[in-house]
Design a protein around this motif. Structure first.
Motif, PDB file in Angstrom:
ATOM      1  N   ARG A   1       0.849  -1.291  -0.172  1.00  0.00           N
ATOM      2  CA  ARG A   1      -0.063   0.008   0.089  1.00  0.00           C
ATOM      3  C   ARG A   1       0.831   1.156   0.188  1.00  0.00           C
ATOM      4  O   ARG A   1       0.398   2.325  -0.373  1.00  0.00           O
TER       5      ARG A   1
ATOM      6  N   THR B   1       2.360   1.528  -3.534  1.00  0.00           N
ATOM      7  CA  THR B   1       1.328   2.009  -4.722  1.00  0.00           C
ATOM      8  C   THR B   1       0.616   3.393  -4.384  1.00  0.00           C
ATOM      9  O   THR B   1      -0.311   3.713  -4.987  1.00  0.00           O
TER      10      THR B   1
ATOM     11  N   LEU C   1      -1.114   4.287  -1.640  1.00  0.00           N
ATOM     12  CA  LEU C   1      -2.510   4.088  -0.781  1.00  0.00           C
ATOM     13  C   LEU C   1      -2.348   4.615   0.349  1.00  0.00           C
ATOM     14  O   LEU C   1      -3.235   5.117   1.125  1.00  0.00           O
ATOM     15  N   LEU C   2      -0.888   4.316   1.096  1.00  0.00           N
ATOM     16  CA  LEU C   2      -0.695   4.741   2.411  1.00  0.00           C
ATOM     17  C   LEU C   2       0.617   5.675   2.240  1.00  0.00           C
ATOM     18  O   LEU C   2       1.661   5.177   1.717  1.00  0.00           O
TER      19      LEU C   2
END
Lengths: 376, 250
Positions: free
Chosen positions: B49, B52, B54-55
């Protein structure tokens, strides 16, 4: 631009495929208008009252007949025992006691002011006020036929004199005091608000719940594209619902459309963006539909109760009136009533529209800002 | 940072007091199939994550496709694909509509989109199911479809988070054939799994235990180092060592 087009296409596919939501979206305006407009009435019908006639004279019979002939009052019983009448009020069988004292006929024929007493069940304050003002009108009418006069005794305003000045009210803009004319524009606002606040926001939270939002967040999609793609579909649905509602108001309820329809639609367009942005903002701070629903309802109830639909803003305490300045529902209801019933044009509503536009800009900026593709 | 698909240096992510990813460092070569192994809760998903976008990471450095995850994430997103652990295509859209949607979001031209759609139908073996709603497909097909969609825009790197969990052995095999094919087309594969036999299919494997990478080598290299017959044995030893350390060193 292409990205937004694909987003819109996808949203519409999903909306039209949702067999539960779709019918409700288009039945909702019809049902809301029909039910709320007829149910939320301010009119008095058939107030049962007891006549306590201690005079038993032609004049007392005359007054009682005037009450019954008005169409608003129905005689439940006539008695000379006041205790009995009060017992009936306690049981909730009647809502008013009209007491005519002894020597009423004598006083009134020799031209001396004569008192009568009204006791009104004021558990429901709004209708108690109506009963009092309707009774006042009947007594005024009674007085106008006679030399002498009655004065009305109530607890709150003792010894109201109805003989000296004859007040003939003229109601502007809504001459028949038709409550439907008054309610329907407001109910249309509630309808548009519900669609705006709930649908867009809930849609995003749903994508959070099923996890598809992550798949979108790893794409190069821009925040404004995403937000636009979520706003436009429900904006269109809100406008269509408003048009259905307006058509019903015009042709079903015969609401006068004194102002410009285009002006209403233009303001509604701005207003929808505003309430949708509020919904989007809620969706950015919640992670489940349950949380979002709860917050959205909480806000909706306050907005609507303080929106001047059910209780006039003018009769709220000052602090509450000041709060309604920040309530978009109150502004839009006001605009709707002004344009539809009073024929107000751009000049009269200009400041309110600018205020709504400012609020819309603020909330949309806030929701784009709060929507994060990366969680921290 | 030339020629590396992914570089992580002391990458760390904390949630409050809990450190999910603890100073992790590794490189992934371009075109490699890089296996990311670990037990449930070892920190694999958190690492993916972060990579990518997302985090947000707590500290450390990371570069994906030569770009910095702190400052150039939106650029990175054009060159990566992602298949999450949770199935994330739209259940209420058909296969064709899902492909069209994601293709559209990545800005694929119409002609290429059509060609890709046909390819996917062929590869996944969907046939007539292309006009069925995704919700009605069996899990194996869903996973193969999700993978196909994640590489629709021909990314440099694709991140697969436990793509084969819950899938039957035959479909798993087919799935790995698809991964090989993508790899041959030059896509770098970053795949997490807890099926240890799948580790043998990777070029290199890292084993994550409690947020740290305890071992990183080719499958053959790992077996040699740990003097084991299979990756499973390596994994169990590493996990046991963890238990041992916890018991006797603290």
């Amino acid at each position: 631009m292409q990205t937004i087009r694909f987003l819109l296409y996808k949203e519409f596919l999903q909306i039209f495929r949702n067999r539960v939501m779709l019918p409700i979206l288009f039945i909702m305006p019809v049902v809301q208008l029909l039910v709320l407009s007829f149910a939320a009435t301010y009119e008095l019908k058939e107030v049962h009252f007891v006549l306590v006639d201690l005079d038993h004279s032609p004049s007392s019979r005359d007054l009682s007949a005037k009450f019954q002939a008005s169409g608003y009052f129905a005689l439940a019983d006539a008695t000379s025992n006041i205790e009995e009448a009060i017992t009936m009020m306690d049981r909730g069988e009647i809502r008013m006691i009209l007491t005519i004292p002894q020597n009423f006929h004598r006083d009134i024929t020799i031209g001396r002011p004569a008192p009568v007493q009204l006791m009104i069940d004021a558990v429901d304050g709004v209708s108690a006020g109506l009963i009092q003002s309707y009774s006042g009108a009947i007594i005024r009418d009674f007085n106008s036929d006679r030399k002498g006069g009655i004065f009305l005794q109530t607890i709150s305003q003792p010894n109201q004199q109805y003989q000296s000045i004859n007040v003939i009210p003229v109601y502007w803009y809504n001459p028949d005091l038709n409550y439907i004319n008054f309610m329907v524009p407001g109910i249309l606002v509630v309808l548009v608000t519900m669609i705006g606040v709930f649908l867009s926001g809930m849609n995003i939270v749903r994508e959070k719940e099923i996890g598809t939002i992550e798949q979108l967040n790893v794409t190069p999609i821009r925040k404004y594209q995403f937000i636009t793609g979520k706003l436009i579909p429900f904006w269109i649905i809100g406008m269509v619902d408003l048009l259905i509602g307006l058509a019903l108001a015009r042709y079903g309820f015969n609401i006068p459309f004194l102002g410009s329809l285009w002006l209403i639609l233009a303001v509604a367009g701005i207003y929808l963006v505003l309430v949708q942005s509020v919904g989007l903002l809620i969706s950015t701070i919640t992670s489940t539909q349950q949380q979002a629903m709860f917050i959205a309802w909480f806000m909706m109830v306050i907005f609507i109760l303080m929106g001047g639909l059910f209780t006039p803003i003018e009769s709220m305490p000052v602090w509450a009136q000041n709060l309604t300045l920040a309530n978009p529902v109150a502004w839009f209801i006001k605009i709707m009533r002004m344009v539809l019933l009073k024929g107000a044009g751009w000049y009269e509503i200009k400041w309110m529209v600018l205020l709504l536009t400012g609020m819309a800009a603020f909330f949309i900026a806030a929701s784009i800002n709060r929507y994060n593709k990366t969680s921290s | 940072m030339p020629d590396k698909a992914i570089i992580a240096e002391n990458l760390t992510r904390k949630f409050g007091d809990f450190t999910a990813v603890d100073q992790v460092s590794f490189d992934v070569e371009k075109g490699e199939i890089f296996g990311f192994l670990g037990a449930n809760g070892a920190g694999k998903t958190t690492a993916i994550r972060i990579l990518t976008g997302l985090l947000a990471p707590t500290s450390g450095k990371a570069f994906v496709a030569g770009l910095n995850v702190y400052t150039e994430m939106e650029k990175i997103k054009k060159s990566i694909g992602y298949m999450s652990q949770k199935f994330s295509l739209y259940d209420d859209l058909t296969v064709r509509e899902n492909i069209r949607f994601y293709g559209g979001i990545y800005g694929l031209p119409r002609s290429i989109l059509k060609q890709k759609t046909d390819e996917i139908i062929e590869i996944v073996g969907l046939g007539d199911a292309v006009n069925k709603r995704v919700a009605s497909l069996p899990l194996g097909w869903k996973q193969k479809l999700a993978f196909s969609v994640s590489i629709l825009h021909n990314p440099d790197i694709v991140f697969l988070d436990e793509p084969t969990s819950g899938v039957d052995p035959i479909t798993r095999r087919q799935f790995w054939e698809m991964i090989y094919e993508a790899s041959e087309n030059g896509i770098t594969i970053f795949v997490t799994t807890h099926y240890l036999d799948e580790a043998e299919y990777c070029d290199r494997v890292s084993i994550m235990v409690d947020g740290r990478i305890d071992a990183l080598d080719t499958p053959a290299g790992l077996k040699k180092t740990f003097n084991a017959d299979s990756i499973e044995e390596v994994f169990i030893r590493l996990a046991r060592k963890e238990v041992w350390d916890e018991r006797y060193q603290s």
